[in-house]
Write an enzyme that holds these catalytic residues in place. Sequence first.
Site, PDB file in Angstrom:
ATOM      1  CB  SER A 172     -19.024  71.452  59.884  1.00 56.37           C
ATOM      2  OG  SER A 172     -19.690  70.487  60.642  1.00 56.37           O
ATOM      3  CE  LYS A 224     -22.941  58.112  82.201  1.00 56.93           C
ATOM      4  NZ  LYS A 224     -23.060  59.554  82.369  1.00 56.93           N
TER       5      LYS A 224
END
Length: 344
Positions: A172, A224
């Site tokens: 990763s 948001k």
Amino acid sequence: MEFLYDYASFLAKTVTLVIAIVVVLVAIASMRGKGRRRSGGQLQVIKLNEFYKGLRERLEQSLLDKDRLKALRKEQAKTLKKDAKVTKSTADGKGRVYVLDFDGDIKASATESMRHEITALLTLATSKDEVVLRLESGGGMVHSYGLASSQLARIRQAGIPLTICIDKVAASGGYMMACIGTRIISAPFAILGSIGVVAQLPNVNRLLKKHDIDYEVLTAGEYKRTLTVFGENTEKGREKFQQDLDITHELFKNFVASYRPQLQIDEVATGEIWLGMAALDKQLVDELKTSDEYLSERAKTADVFHLRYAERKSLQERVGLAASGSVDRLVTGWWSRLTQQRFW
């Protein structure tokens, strides 16, 4: 019985006095520290050639008799003298190897030290030299490993060969760092790959409703907040969150492909992992070898220096870190994996 009572009373008074003295000393040290500027850290440099030489000599002393050891030392002295003359005449053309270590956690905390080590070596290193990074990381937060990768990119941009050695895992975000290397060397059973993005979080909104608890999420800006722990999640929010993950994954794939164009990126960017031997077939690595083997070989032909930037910590900082370190690792790891953090 009266004796035990008196002894316990004396012991309690003694312990109380000692604790009071310690508290006063820590308070004085803290007050003195406030008026001082932090001294920062210090770059520690160890020549690994001497380390390997010491290992060999210790073994020779244990296994060889006095006569054979004496003869060997004479022969080594002659060789050393001869090598010194050669080294002196070719000193300008001899490269150095700078060794760095990165032991990655979720937050890529080792970046703070690595950035200083890289800044230091770039003041002296040239294209004749080499930087070796011993990398161990299973990945973590996107922005943290993005910064760590950007620090390694400084070495490539300076035209200095960068070798990444992986003994256990570079997956990763760890592989995002590894792919920047000019060459990637892996142990046969190291874990590599996991080129993907994951984010997960619990949602307890139904539990709150069951107990008649209202939780409101107010935002200025349509996106948001997309998914939340306590609020009621919507399908639109889920779609937006997934879209963000897909965009991040695409950036990840493009980044890896730019440094390792030989990869079939769509084939390896599925989030899967491979052991070193299989990773070699996928061209995720260039060679199978442990970092110990590689560095001991390089030490035969070059000066090898291990760089480590260590922060200087005050007494109260050291005490505080010792007390909170274990708790912080447990809580941070658990909560970060549950909340809306995105991970390489």
